[in-house]
Design a protein around this motif. Structure first.
Motif, PDB file in Angstrom:
ATOM      1  N   CYS A 188      55.360  -9.310 -14.308  1.00 32.67           N
ATOM      2  CA  CYS A 188      54.591  -8.069 -14.156  1.00 32.67           C
ATOM      3  C   CYS A 188      54.124  -7.668 -15.547  1.00 32.67           C
ATOM      4  O   CYS A 188      54.939  -7.383 -16.427  1.00 32.67           O
ATOM      5  CB  CYS A 188      55.472  -6.979 -13.530  1.00 32.67           C
ATOM      6  SG  CYS A 188      54.671  -5.362 -13.395  1.00 32.67           S
ATOM      7  N   TYR A 189      52.796  -7.624 -15.747  1.00 33.80           N
ATOM      8  CA  TYR A 189      52.303  -7.427 -17.103  1.00 33.80           C
ATOM      9  C   TYR A 189      50.977  -6.656 -17.076  1.00 33.80           C
ATOM     10  O   TYR A 189      50.317  -6.540 -16.053  1.00 33.80           O
ATOM     11  CB  TYR A 189      52.119  -8.764 -17.811  1.00 33.80           C
ATOM     12  CG  TYR A 189      51.150  -9.701 -17.137  1.00 33.80           C
ATOM     13  CD1 TYR A 189      49.863  -9.868 -17.623  1.00 33.80           C
ATOM     14  CD2 TYR A 189      51.514 -10.412 -15.989  1.00 33.80           C
ATOM     15  CE1 TYR A 189      48.969 -10.729 -17.015  1.00 33.80           C
ATOM     16  CE2 TYR A 189      50.632 -11.269 -15.369  1.00 33.80           C
ATOM     17  CZ  TYR A 189      49.370 -11.429 -15.884  1.00 33.80           C
ATOM     18  OH  TYR A 189      48.482 -12.270 -15.262  1.00 33.80           O
ATOM     19  N   GLU A 214      34.432   3.771 -26.042  1.00 34.33           N
ATOM     20  CA  GLU A 214      35.091   2.599 -25.433  1.00 34.33           C
ATOM     21  C   GLU A 214      36.575   2.890 -25.245  1.00 34.33           C
ATOM     22  O   GLU A 214      37.274   3.256 -26.186  1.00 34.33           O
ATOM     23  CB  GLU A 214      34.908   1.376 -26.329  1.00 34.33           C
ATOM     24  CG  GLU A 214      35.608   0.136 -25.829  1.00 34.33           C
ATOM     25  CD  GLU A 214      35.464  -1.028 -26.775  1.00 34.33           C
ATOM     26  OE1 GLU A 214      36.500  -1.488 -27.319  1.00 34.33           O
ATOM     27  OE2 GLU A 214      34.319  -1.485 -26.988  1.00 34.33           O
ATOM     28  N   ILE A 215      37.066   2.713 -23.999  1.00 32.80           N
ATOM     29  CA  ILE A 215      38.481   2.965 -23.683  1.00 32.80           C
ATOM     30  C   ILE A 215      39.047   1.751 -22.947  1.00 32.80           C
ATOM     31  O   ILE A 215      38.488   1.306 -21.943  1.00 32.80           O
ATOM     32  CB  ILE A 215      38.655   4.230 -22.811  1.00 32.80           C
ATOM     33  CG1 ILE A 215      38.070   5.455 -23.509  1.00 32.80           C
ATOM     34  CG2 ILE A 215      40.127   4.453 -22.476  1.00 32.80           C
ATOM     35  CD1 ILE A 215      38.137   6.721 -22.673  1.00 32.80           C
ATOM     36  N   ASP A 216      40.146   1.249 -23.461  1.00 33.02           N
ATOM     37  CA  ASP A 216      40.849   0.157 -22.782  1.00 33.02           C
ATOM     38  C   ASP A 216      41.814   0.788 -21.775  1.00 33.02           C
ATOM     39  O   ASP A 216      42.936   1.156 -22.115  1.00 33.02           O
ATOM     40  CB  ASP A 216      41.611  -0.706 -23.797  1.00 33.02           C
ATOM     41  CG  ASP A 216      42.282  -1.915 -23.155  1.00 33.02           C
ATOM     42  OD1 ASP A 216      42.162  -2.076 -21.919  1.00 33.02           O
ATOM     43  OD2 ASP A 216      42.941  -2.682 -23.884  1.00 33.02           O
ATOM     44  N   VAL A 217      41.361   0.900 -20.528  1.00 29.24           N
ATOM     45  CA  VAL A 217      42.175   1.571 -19.501  1.00 29.24           C
ATOM     46  C   VAL A 217      43.277   0.649 -18.977  1.00 29.24           C
ATOM     47  O   VAL A 217      44.273   1.112 -18.431  1.00 29.24           O
ATOM     48  CB  VAL A 217      41.294   2.051 -18.334  1.00 29.24           C
ATOM     49  CG1 VAL A 217      40.305   3.097 -18.818  1.00 29.24           C
ATOM     50  CG2 VAL A 217      40.575   0.891 -17.666  1.00 29.24           C
ATOM     51  N   GLY A 218      43.100  -0.663 -19.125  1.00 33.45           N
ATOM     52  CA  GLY A 218      44.118  -1.614 -18.704  1.00 33.45           C
ATOM     53  C   GLY A 218      44.275  -1.689 -17.191  1.00 33.45           C
ATOM     54  O   GLY A 218      43.754  -0.863 -16.438  1.00 33.45           O
ATOM     55  N   ARG A 219      45.008  -2.687 -16.758  1.00 36.46           N
ATOM     56  CA  ARG A 219      45.401  -2.823 -15.353  1.00 36.46           C
ATOM     57  C   ARG A 219      46.625  -3.716 -15.265  1.00 36.46           C
ATOM     58  O   ARG A 219      46.928  -4.480 -16.187  1.00 36.46           O
ATOM     59  CB  ARG A 219      44.275  -3.387 -14.503  1.00 36.46           C
ATOM     60  CG  ARG A 219      43.772  -4.742 -14.887  1.00 36.46           C
ATOM     61  CD  ARG A 219      42.805  -5.250 -13.859  1.00 36.46           C
ATOM     62  NE  ARG A 219      42.130  -6.458 -14.278  1.00 36.46           N
ATOM     63  CZ  ARG A 219      41.649  -7.368 -13.467  1.00 36.46           C
ATOM     64  NH1 ARG A 219      41.769  -7.197 -12.171  1.00 36.46           N
ATOM     65  NH2 ARG A 219      41.031  -8.443 -13.920  1.00 36.46           N
ATOM     66  N   CYS A 220      47.346  -3.605 -14.153  1.00 35.53           N
ATOM     67  CA  CYS A 220      48.584  -4.346 -13.955  1.00 35.53           C
ATOM     68  C   CYS A 220      48.333  -5.578 -13.094  1.00 35.53           C
ATOM     69  O   CYS A 220      47.655  -5.495 -12.067  1.00 35.53           O
ATOM     70  CB  CYS A 220      49.646  -3.459 -13.307  1.00 35.53           C
ATOM     71  SG  CYS A 220      50.180  -2.085 -14.355  1.00 35.53           S
ATOM     72  N   ALA A 253      53.356  -2.094 -11.015  1.00 33.10           N
ATOM     73  CA  ALA A 253      52.632  -0.820 -11.073  1.00 33.10           C
ATOM     74  C   ALA A 253      52.672  -0.250 -12.497  1.00 33.10           C
ATOM     75  O   ALA A 253      53.531  -0.629 -13.312  1.00 33.10           O
ATOM     76  CB  ALA A 253      53.254   0.173 -10.097  1.00 33.10           C
ATOM     77  N   PRO A 254      51.743   0.663 -12.830  1.00 36.44           N
ATOM     78  CA  PRO A 254      51.746   1.294 -14.157  1.00 36.44           C
ATOM     79  C   PRO A 254      53.042   2.057 -14.407  1.00 36.44           C
ATOM     80  O   PRO A 254      53.599   2.678 -13.503  1.00 36.44           O
ATOM     81  CB  PRO A 254      50.540   2.248 -14.092  1.00 36.44           C
ATOM     82  CG  PRO A 254      49.664   1.688 -13.029  1.00 36.44           C
ATOM     83  CD  PRO A 254      50.571   1.077 -12.020  1.00 36.44           C
ATOM     84  N   GLN A 277      51.732   0.340 -20.121  1.00 35.84           N
ATOM     85  CA  GLN A 277      52.801  -0.594 -19.775  1.00 35.84           C
ATOM     86  C   GLN A 277      52.916  -0.694 -18.261  1.00 35.84           C
ATOM     87  O   GLN A 277      52.659   0.280 -17.537  1.00 35.84           O
ATOM     88  CB  GLN A 277      54.134  -0.118 -20.373  1.00 35.84           C
ATOM     89  CG  GLN A 277      55.288  -1.089 -20.156  1.00 35.84           C
ATOM     90  CD  GLN A 277      56.591  -0.565 -20.749  1.00 35.84           C
ATOM     91  OE1 GLN A 277      56.640   0.522 -21.308  1.00 35.84           O
ATOM     92  NE2 GLN A 277      57.649  -1.343 -20.636  1.00 35.84           N
ATOM     93  N   CYS A 278      53.292  -1.869 -17.777  1.00 36.31           N
ATOM     94  CA  CYS A 278      53.478  -2.093 -16.342  1.00 36.31           C
ATOM     95  C   CYS A 278      54.928  -2.481 -16.073  1.00 36.31           C
ATOM     96  O   CYS A 278      55.600  -3.074 -16.933  1.00 36.31           O
ATOM     97  CB  CYS A 278      52.547  -3.202 -15.838  1.00 36.31           C
ATOM     98  SG  CYS A 278      50.790  -2.854 -16.107  1.00 36.31           S
ATOM     99  N   LYS A 279      55.381  -2.151 -14.873  1.00 39.67           N
ATOM    100  CA  LYS A 279      56.783  -2.409 -14.524  1.00 39.67           C
ATOM    101  C   LYS A 279      56.906  -2.596 -13.021  1.00 39.67           C
ATOM    102  O   LYS A 279      56.123  -2.033 -12.247  1.00 39.67           O
ATOM    103  CB  LYS A 279      57.639  -1.223 -14.991  1.00 39.67           C
ATOM    104  CG  LYS A 279      59.126  -1.454 -14.939  1.00 39.67           C
ATOM    105  CD  LYS A 279      59.871  -0.262 -15.533  1.00 39.67           C
ATOM    106  CE  LYS A 279      61.372  -0.487 -15.518  1.00 39.67           C
ATOM    107  NZ  LYS A 279      62.103   0.657 -16.111  1.00 39.67           N
ATOM    108  N   CYS A 280      57.886  -3.397 -12.591  1.00 37.27           N
ATOM    109  CA  CYS A 280      58.140  -3.568 -11.161  1.00 37.27           C
ATOM    110  C   CYS A 280      58.782  -2.307 -10.600  1.00 37.27           C
ATOM    111  O   CYS A 280      59.773  -1.810 -11.145  1.00 37.27           O
ATOM    112  CB  CYS A 280      59.054  -4.773 -10.927  1.00 37.27           C
ATOM    113  SG  CYS A 280      58.276  -6.365 -11.255  1.00 37.27           S
ATOM    114  N   ARG A 281      58.208  -1.819  -9.519  1.00 33.54           N
ATOM    115  CA  ARG A 281      58.717  -0.593  -8.905  1.00 33.54           C
ATOM    116  C   ARG A 281      58.859  -0.807  -7.400  1.00 33.54           C
ATOM    117  O   ARG A 281      58.048  -1.473  -6.775  1.00 33.54           O
ATOM    118  CB  ARG A 281      57.781   0.580  -9.190  1.00 33.54           C
ATOM    119  CG  ARG A 281      57.381   0.694 -10.638  1.00 33.54           C
ATOM    120  CD  ARG A 281      56.488   1.859 -10.914  1.00 33.54           C
ATOM    121  NE  ARG A 281      57.234   3.085 -11.050  1.00 33.54           N
ATOM    122  CZ  ARG A 281      56.698   4.229 -11.489  1.00 33.54           C
ATOM    123  NH1 ARG A 281      55.429   4.276 -11.811  1.00 33.54           N
ATOM    124  NH2 ARG A 281      57.414   5.312 -11.596  1.00 33.54           N
TER     125      ARG A 281
END
Length: 282
Positions: A188-189, A214-220, A253-254, A277-281
């Motif tokens: 999970c990353y 410019e914004i790096d919103v990211g995704r999981c 998930a975030p 950051q992403c983590k398993c939930r």
């Protein structure tokens, strides 16, 4: 192909072109010599499958697993050239099927081959053919990540950067996602996903300016494994599970965020949340 300079029963074999035309001036007896490679491939596959099935029987299983093939390759010196390689699709084309629940696009493997198994995390080519046997047929390198053979704890070779390719079709065009790079990550990353917004700023002189923000919103990305739900198997190493536990589904998930607040070009306060950051939930 001529072995030891002779054919069946030791008779010499003359080289011929396709169609039976002799190359060395000899007389033409028949048509072209059939290619024996097809029969050799079948014999090779049959041999390694039989050896692998022995290991499956030792594990009291009726179906072959990857470890059975690995054991067969390691046990026989003649198969040493296969070590460090794996069987992978050589050709893949996409087909659209009309099902009761609607259209579905599926991958069809057109052939397999043995390829090297890299020891590092790399982006490897993966060719897919879209709209086969049509005027719009095109092959795209969508890419894939290697699976390193060394142990890296809880890290895996995962896709981290993507791009797109436009494929023409009767409806105009279709966007295909392609892979650009891979890195060692947890299952999970977070990956980068940049978005652009117009921002209104005021200079030191009081002038109102519109800038591109410019914004790096990211995704999981990735998956969250819950382990083996089987509590009791029929026998040690057996496939049949006699009792299992209900495992709650988990998702990647975030976990941590950053908040960006700015004034939009419509003179409104805009808030954009970026994943850090992403983590398993559960």
């Amino acid at each position: 192909m001529v072995v030891n300079g002779g054919g069946p029963q030791g008779h010499p074999v003359e080289e011929t072109l396709e169609g039976g035309i002799p190359l060395n001036g000899g007389s033409m007896v028949g048509g072209p010599v059939p290619n024996p490679l097809g029969a050799n491939k079948e014999l090779f596959v049959e041999t390694i499958a039989k050896d692998a099935y022995v290991y499956a029987q030792q594990g009291k299983r009726k179906t072959l697993q990857r470890k059975d093939l690995d054991n067969a390759i390691e046990a026989i010196d003649e198969f040493a050239f296969l070590e460090g390689s794996r069987c992978e699709p050589a050709r893949i084309h996409m087909e659209r099927l009309l099902l009761l629940e609607g259209d579905r696009e599926v991958e069809v493997v057109g052939g397999c081959h043995c390829s090297a198994w890299p020891e590092e995390c790399l982006r490897l080519p993966a060719l897919k053919t879209f709209f086969p046997d049509s005027p719009w047929e095109v092959t795209v390198d969508v890419g894939r990540c290697s699976e390193p053979t060394y142990g890296a704890g809880s890290l895996f070779c995962m896709p981290t950067k993507f791009s797109t390719a436009l494929v023409k079709n009767p409806s105009g065009g279709k966007v295909i996602r392609t892979l650009e790079s891979c890195e060692m990550k947890e299952k999970c990353y977070r990956v980068s996903q940049v978005e652009y917004y117009y921002e209104i700023v005021h200079s030191s002189t009081g002038h109102r300016e519109k800038r591109l923000k410019e914004i790096d919103v990211g995704r999981c990305l990735g998956s969250c494994s819950s382990g083996d739900p089987c509590l009791l198997r029929e026998s040690q190493g057996g496939e049949k599970c006699l009792a299992w536990a209900e495992v709650a589904s988990r998702r990647c998930a975030p976990h941590r965020y950053d908040v960006h607040i700015f004034r939009s070009h419509r003179d409104r306060i805009r808030t954009v949340v970026a994943i850090q950051q992403c983590k398993c939930r559960g």
